[in-house]
Design a protein around this motif. Structure first.
Motif, PDB file in Angstrom:
ATOM      1  N   ASP A   1       0.841  -1.196   0.000  1.00  0.00           N
ATOM      2  CA  ASP A   1       0.000   0.000   0.000  1.00  0.00           C
ATOM      3  C   ASP A   1       0.882   1.254   0.000  1.00  0.00           C
ATOM      4  N   VAL A   2       0.224   2.413  -0.011  1.00  0.00           N
ATOM      5  CA  VAL A   2       0.950   3.684  -0.072  1.00  0.00           C
ATOM      6  C   VAL A   2       1.827   3.896   1.166  1.00  0.00           C
ATOM      7  N   PRO A   3       1.311   3.726   2.389  1.00  0.00           N
ATOM      8  CA  PRO A   3       2.188   3.955   3.554  1.00  0.00           C
ATOM      9  C   PRO A   3       3.436   3.063   3.573  1.00  0.00           C
ATOM     10  N   GLU A   4       3.270   1.802   3.210  1.00  0.00           N
ATOM     11  CA  GLU A   4       4.428   0.905   3.201  1.00  0.00           C
ATOM     12  C   GLU A   4       5.424   1.318   2.111  1.00  0.00           C
ATOM     13  N   ALA A   5       4.926   1.747   0.965  1.00  0.00           N
ATOM     14  CA  ALA A   5       5.808   2.219  -0.110  1.00  0.00           C
ATOM     15  C   ALA A   5       6.586   3.452   0.339  1.00  0.00           C
ATOM     16  N   LEU A   6       5.917   4.350   1.056  1.00  0.00           N
ATOM     17  CA  LEU A   6       6.584   5.569   1.515  1.00  0.00           C
ATOM     18  C   LEU A   6       7.697   5.278   2.516  1.00  0.00           C
ATOM     19  N   ILE A   7       7.542   4.242   3.300  1.00  0.00           N
ATOM     20  CA  ILE A   7       8.620   3.852   4.219  1.00  0.00           C
ATOM     21  C   ILE A   7       9.889   3.558   3.419  1.00  0.00           C
ATOM     22  N   HIS A   8       9.752   2.791   2.342  1.00  0.00           N
ATOM     23  CA  HIS A   8      10.912   2.486   1.488  1.00  0.00           C
ATOM     24  C   HIS A   8      11.440   3.746   0.815  1.00  0.00           C
ATOM     25  N   LEU A   9      10.526   4.559   0.293  1.00  0.00           N
ATOM     26  CA  LEU A   9      10.942   5.742  -0.463  1.00  0.00           C
ATOM     27  C   LEU A   9      11.614   6.799   0.405  1.00  0.00           C
ATOM     28  N   LYS A  10      11.245   6.861   1.667  1.00  0.00           N
ATOM     29  CA  LYS A  10      11.845   7.835   2.589  1.00  0.00           C
ATOM     30  C   LYS A  10      13.103   7.298   3.261  1.00  0.00           C
ATOM     31  N   SER A  11      13.403   6.031   3.036  1.00  0.00           N
ATOM     32  CA  SER A  11      14.595   5.426   3.630  1.00  0.00           C
ATOM     33  C   SER A  11      15.831   5.853   2.831  1.00  0.00           C
ATOM     34  N   PRO A  12      17.025   5.638   3.393  1.00  0.00           N
ATOM     35  CA  PRO A  12      18.239   5.961   2.648  1.00  0.00           C
ATOM     36  C   PRO A  12      18.598   4.907   1.598  1.00  0.00           C
ATOM     37  N   HIS A  13      17.830   3.826   1.531  1.00  0.00           N
ATOM     38  CA  HIS A  13      18.110   2.723   0.606  1.00  0.00           C
ATOM     39  C   HIS A  13      18.012   3.207  -0.843  1.00  0.00           C
ATOM     40  N   HIS A  14      18.980   2.838  -1.660  1.00  0.00           N
ATOM     41  CA  HIS A  14      18.977   3.193  -3.077  1.00  0.00           C
ATOM     42  C   HIS A  14      17.834   2.456  -3.786  1.00  0.00           C
ATOM     43  N   ILE A  15      17.100   3.163  -4.655  1.00  0.00           N
ATOM     44  CA  ILE A  15      16.024   2.571  -5.462  1.00  0.00           C
ATOM     45  C   ILE A  15      16.169   3.105  -6.880  1.00  0.00           C
ATOM     46  N   ASP A  16      16.213   2.179  -7.848  1.00  0.00           N
ATOM     47  CA  ASP A  16      16.343   2.578  -9.252  1.00  0.00           C
ATOM     48  C   ASP A  16      15.007   2.760  -9.950  1.00  0.00           C
ATOM     49  N   ALA A  17      14.014   1.953  -9.568  1.00  0.00           N
ATOM     50  CA  ALA A  17      12.739   1.982 -10.286  1.00  0.00           C
ATOM     51  C   ALA A  17      11.590   1.594  -9.367  1.00  0.00           C
ATOM     52  N   LEU A  18      10.420   2.082  -9.730  1.00  0.00           N
ATOM     53  CA  LEU A  18       9.175   1.780  -9.036  1.00  0.00           C
ATOM     54  C   LEU A  18       8.247   1.066 -10.008  1.00  0.00           C
ATOM     55  N   PHE A  19       7.712  -0.078  -9.582  1.00  0.00           N
ATOM     56  CA  PHE A  19       6.712  -0.818 -10.353  1.00  0.00           C
ATOM     57  C   PHE A  19       5.460  -0.832  -9.500  1.00  0.00           C
ATOM     58  N   THR A  20       4.419  -0.104  -9.920  1.00  0.00           N
ATOM     59  CA  THR A  20       3.247   0.042  -9.065  1.00  0.00           C
ATOM     60  C   THR A  20       1.943  -0.206  -9.799  1.00  0.00           C
ATOM     61  N   ASP A  21       1.051  -0.897  -9.105  1.00  0.00           N
ATOM     62  CA  ASP A  21      -0.317  -1.025  -9.578  1.00  0.00           C
ATOM     63  C   ASP A  21      -0.965   0.348  -9.415  1.00  0.00           C
ATOM     64  N   VAL A  22      -1.816   0.731 -10.341  1.00  0.00           N
ATOM     65  CA  VAL A  22      -2.494   2.020 -10.255  1.00  0.00           C
ATOM     66  C   VAL A  22      -3.536   1.982  -9.143  1.00  0.00           C
ATOM     67  N   ASN A  23      -4.358   0.942  -9.133  1.00  0.00           N
ATOM     68  CA  ASN A  23      -5.445   0.831  -8.161  1.00  0.00           C
ATOM     69  C   ASN A  23      -5.012  -0.025  -6.989  1.00  0.00           C
ATOM     70  N   LEU A  24      -4.844   0.620  -5.856  1.00  0.00           N
ATOM     71  CA  LEU A  24      -4.544  -0.087  -4.621  1.00  0.00           C
ATOM     72  C   LEU A  24      -5.842  -0.106  -3.824  1.00  0.00           C
ATOM     73  N   LYS A  25      -6.213  -1.240  -3.283  1.00  0.00           N
ATOM     74  CA  LYS A  25      -7.554  -1.478  -2.719  1.00  0.00           C
ATOM     75  C   LYS A  25      -8.186  -0.297  -2.007  1.00  0.00           C
ATOM     76  N   THR A  26      -7.555   0.194  -1.000  1.00  0.00           N
ATOM     77  CA  THR A  26      -8.169   1.255  -0.211  1.00  0.00           C
ATOM     78  C   THR A  26      -7.955   2.636  -0.811  1.00  0.00           C
ATOM     79  N   GLU A  27      -7.094   2.720  -1.798  1.00  0.00           N
ATOM     80  CA  GLU A  27      -6.785   4.024  -2.390  1.00  0.00           C
ATOM     81  C   GLU A  27      -6.833   3.912  -3.913  1.00  0.00           C
ATOM     82  N   ILE A  28      -7.993   4.199  -4.472  1.00  0.00           N
ATOM     83  CA  ILE A  28      -8.131   4.206  -5.925  1.00  0.00           C
ATOM     84  C   ILE A  28      -7.133   5.228  -6.465  1.00  0.00           C
ATOM     85  N   LEU A  29      -6.395   4.832  -7.463  1.00  0.00           N
ATOM     86  CA  LEU A  29      -5.318   5.633  -8.049  1.00  0.00           C
ATOM     87  C   LEU A  29      -4.182   5.882  -7.060  1.00  0.00           C
ATOM     88  N   GLY A  30      -4.089   5.037  -6.029  1.00  0.00           N
ATOM     89  CA  GLY A  30      -3.008   5.147  -5.051  1.00  0.00           C
ATOM     90  C   GLY A  30      -1.638   4.976  -5.675  1.00  0.00           C
TER      91      GLY A  30
END
Length: 121
Positions: free
Chosen positions: A33-62
């Motif tokens: 979900d969005v909160p869990e993704a933000l934990i990764h994105l706000k971490s110092p861990h290097h990330i090259d790419a994001l692969f995301t479903d558009v519709n996340l259950k509780t957040e349409i267009l999340g």
């Protein structure tokens, strides 16, 4: 190889994507979900790419929200959207500029080609 953050609310689909992408040698981070993704994105861990479903259950267009926040937090991050929505053209206006799209259902080969294109961009 790249570090990929996979954001998918459907457990089975997320696990299949993680296995496929991992088999190609990439390191995987995953979120449901969005909160869990933000934990990764706000971490110092290097990330090259994001692969995301558009519709996340509780957040349409999340997934669109995750991508916009991800690009703000990590300028230059590559994004690959996916969705099973029948009319994704209506959503393209919500996609961040310079991003890629892969409709569901996708095969392993289609996902691999999409990642090759995404990471080469």
């Amino acid at each position: 190889m790249a570090v990929i953050l996979v954001v998918e609310d459907e457990f089975f689909i997320r696990e299949m994507a993680v296995l496929m992408i991992g088999d190609w040698g990439h390191q995987i981070l995953s979120a449901c979900d969005v909160p869990e993704a933000l934990i990764h994105l706000k971490s110092p861990h290097h990330i090259d790419a994001l692969f995301t479903d558009v519709n996340l259950k509780t957040e349409i267009l999340g997934g669109c929200d995750v991508a916009r926040l991800a690009i703000l937090l990590r300028p230059g991050l590559r994004v690959l959207y996916t969705t099973a929505t029948r009319d994704p053209d209506k959503m393209h206006a919500r996609f961040a500029a310079g991003t890629h799209f892969l409709p569901k259902p996708y095969s392993e080969h289609q996902l691999e080609l999409s990642f090759q294109s995404l990471l080469a961009a």
